[in-house]
Design an enzyme around this catalytic site. Structure first.
Site, PDB file in Angstrom:
ATOM      1  N   GLU A 175       0.804  -1.217   0.000  1.00 54.77           N
ATOM      2  CA  GLU A 175       0.000   0.000   0.000  1.00 54.77           C
ATOM      3  C   GLU A 175       0.846   1.280   0.000  1.00 54.77           C
ATOM      4  OE1 GLU A 175      -3.752  -0.217   2.395  1.00 54.77           O
ATOM      5  OE2 GLU A 175      -2.796  -2.022   3.162  1.00 54.77           O
TER       6      GLU A 175
ATOM      7  N   SER B   6      -6.754  -2.737   2.318  1.00 51.94           N
ATOM      8  CA  SER B   6      -7.159  -2.216   1.008  1.00 51.94           C
ATOM      9  C   SER B   6      -7.569  -3.300   0.014  1.00 51.94           C
ATOM     10  CB  SER B   6      -6.044  -1.362   0.396  1.00 51.94           C
ATOM     11  OG  SER B   6      -5.881  -0.182   1.147  1.00 51.94           O
TER      12      SER B   6
ATOM     13  N   TYR C 296      -8.937   3.321  -5.057  1.00 53.39           N
ATOM     14  CA  TYR C 296      -7.946   4.389  -5.183  1.00 53.39           C
ATOM     15  C   TYR C 296      -7.771   4.992  -6.570  1.00 53.39           C
ATOM     16  CZ  TYR C 296      -6.794   2.704  -0.554  1.00 53.39           C
ATOM     17  OH  TYR C 296      -6.873   2.328   0.761  1.00 53.39           O
TER      18      TYR C 296
ATOM     19  N   ARG D 202     -12.524   3.333  10.440  1.00 46.96           N
ATOM     20  CA  ARG D 202     -13.607   3.185   9.466  1.00 46.96           C
ATOM     21  C   ARG D 202     -14.030   1.726   9.421  1.00 46.96           C
ATOM     22  NH1 ARG D 202     -11.361   3.448   4.570  1.00 46.96           N
ATOM     23  NH2 ARG D 202     -12.119   1.385   3.992  1.00 46.96           N
TER      24      ARG D 202
ATOM     25  N   ASP E 164     -16.226  -1.140   7.462  1.00 43.10           N
ATOM     26  CA  ASP E 164     -16.846  -1.473   6.187  1.00 43.10           C
ATOM     27  C   ASP E 164     -17.865  -2.586   6.374  1.00 43.10           C
ATOM     28  OD1 ASP E 164     -15.099   0.361   5.066  1.00 43.10           O
ATOM     29  OD2 ASP E 164     -13.626  -1.173   4.503  1.00 43.10           O
TER      30      ASP E 164
ATOM     31  N   GLU F  93     -14.669  -5.418   7.744  1.00 43.79           N
ATOM     32  CA  GLU F  93     -13.416  -5.163   8.448  1.00 43.79           C
ATOM     33  C   GLU F  93     -13.467  -3.798   9.124  1.00 43.79           C
ATOM     34  OE1 GLU F  93      -9.903  -4.749   6.048  1.00 43.79           O
ATOM     35  OE2 GLU F  93     -10.996  -3.821   4.405  1.00 43.79           O
TER      36      GLU F  93
ATOM     37  N   ASN G  33     -10.905  -0.578   9.850  1.00 45.66           N
ATOM     38  CA  ASN G  33      -9.646   0.030   9.439  1.00 45.66           C
ATOM     39  C   ASN G  33      -9.195   1.044  10.481  1.00 45.66           C
ATOM     40  OD1 ASN G  33      -9.545  -0.855   6.365  1.00 45.66           O
ATOM     41  ND2 ASN G  33     -11.633  -0.218   6.819  1.00 45.66           N
TER      42      ASN G  33
ATOM     43  N   GLY H 288      -7.783   5.568   4.744  1.00 40.64           N
ATOM     44  CA  GLY H 288      -7.088   6.328   3.718  1.00 40.64           C
ATOM     45  C   GLY H 288      -7.393   7.812   3.807  1.00 40.64           C
TER      46      GLY H 288
END
Length: 303
Positions: A13, A142, A210, A249, A251, A265, A267, A271
């Site tokens: 990443e 990611s 991304y 965050r 998801d 998951e 995070n 990002g």
């Protein structure tokens, strides 16, 4: 305030981290901080020397992936006695390990997909779950390395033979439906975003996350109010259960045919690129990108 921004790193990443870091550097300078960029490479001693030379009041951690958000660099910063943004060692290590995260969330009564850890030998030999199911690296972010095995798919053995993320993987039941996400800042869940990958994307993978045009974000998500409220509550509880601090965050998959909301998951290092979801939700709540970065370093100083 003197701020050192760690970005780059050595994980898969790195390109994302470089973009996040550059954006954070610009934003923090805009807020009047004295910023020292530190591009983290394979030599940890060089990074330590750069941090000691910078003598920052706080470190902004813009690293992503293994060694950047799994507790490793957090341990180095603790050893150096430097306050840093985002979660600490334990929460970072646990959240980076998808199986450990599943166990903690499930024990707290939060919804996760049925699944288990399997060896590559087991995966090569037979389907570990009824199709469709998802194969995930245990400690990558990611969506790196994620594969969906559907009925009639003949790629399973090949995936197992070419697996480059250790000797095991997490397999989970595939949850159909929509990809939703909620960011948390401190003790506040911000909003719910509906993520629509480009038509040629099979799911919300690395490129969808991304690359420009890789996905479309609907904010606020067009779902019943009860679903939004439930997602915000679950995201905040997940943040707390894992012991996260600063921003995180969560998801989700939402199967509207079953009214089923499942955590994919959590995070701990969301990002911070121009297309990222946390800055977008913060802006929706009236928090500009520079204000978000400034909040992160002030939050770090509390710990």
């Amino acid at each position: 305030m003197k701020v050192a921004v760690l970005y780059g790193g050595t994980s898969s990443e790195r390109p994302v981290s470089l973009v996040s870091g550059e954006a954070a550097i610009t934003a923090l300078r805009e807020k009047g901080h004295d910023v020292t960029p530190v591009d983290v490479g394979p030599d940890l001693i060089v990074t330590i020397q750069a941090l000691r030379a910078a003598k920052p009041d706080v470190v902004f951690n813009a690293l992503h992936g293994p060694l950047g958000e799994d507790g490793a660099i957090q341990g180095v910063l603790e050893w150096l006695g430097l306050p840093y943004t985002h979660s600490g060692i334990r929460a970072s290590a646990v959240a980076m390990n998808k199986e450990a995260t599943r166990l903690l969330l499930a024990s707290a009564g939060l919804p996760v997909a049925p699944g288990k850890v399997v060896s590559m030998t087991e995966l090569e030999a037979a389907d570990p779950l009824p199709t469709p199911y998802v194969v995930k690296p245990i400690a990558e972010g990611s969506s790196v390395g994620v594969e969906i095995i559907r009925e009639g798919d003949n790629r399973r053995a090949e995936i197992a033979r070419n697996w480059r993320f250790g000797t095991e993987a997490l397999v989970e039941q595939f949850i159909p439906g929509r990809e939703l996400t909620t960011a948390v800042m401190g003790d506040r869940a911000l909003a719910l975003t509906d993520i629509l990958p480009a038509e040629n994307a099979g799911f919300y993978d690395f490129d969808a996350k991304y690359k420009a045009g890789g996905s479309r974000h609907v904010l606020p998500a067009d779902v019943p109010l009860a679903v939004t409220e439930k997602a915000l509550d679950i995201a905040l509880r997940a943040h707390q259960v894992l012991g996260c601090r600063g921003a995180s965050r969560t998801d989700f998959r939402y199967d509207d045919t079953q009214d089923q909301l499942i955590i994919l998951e959590v995070n701990t290092q969301p990002g911070l690129t121009p297309t990222s979801l946390l800055p977008e939700q913060a802006a929706y709540c009236g928090i500009s990108y520079p204000e978000l970065c400034d909040w992160m370093i002030n939050e770090a100083l509390k710990h």
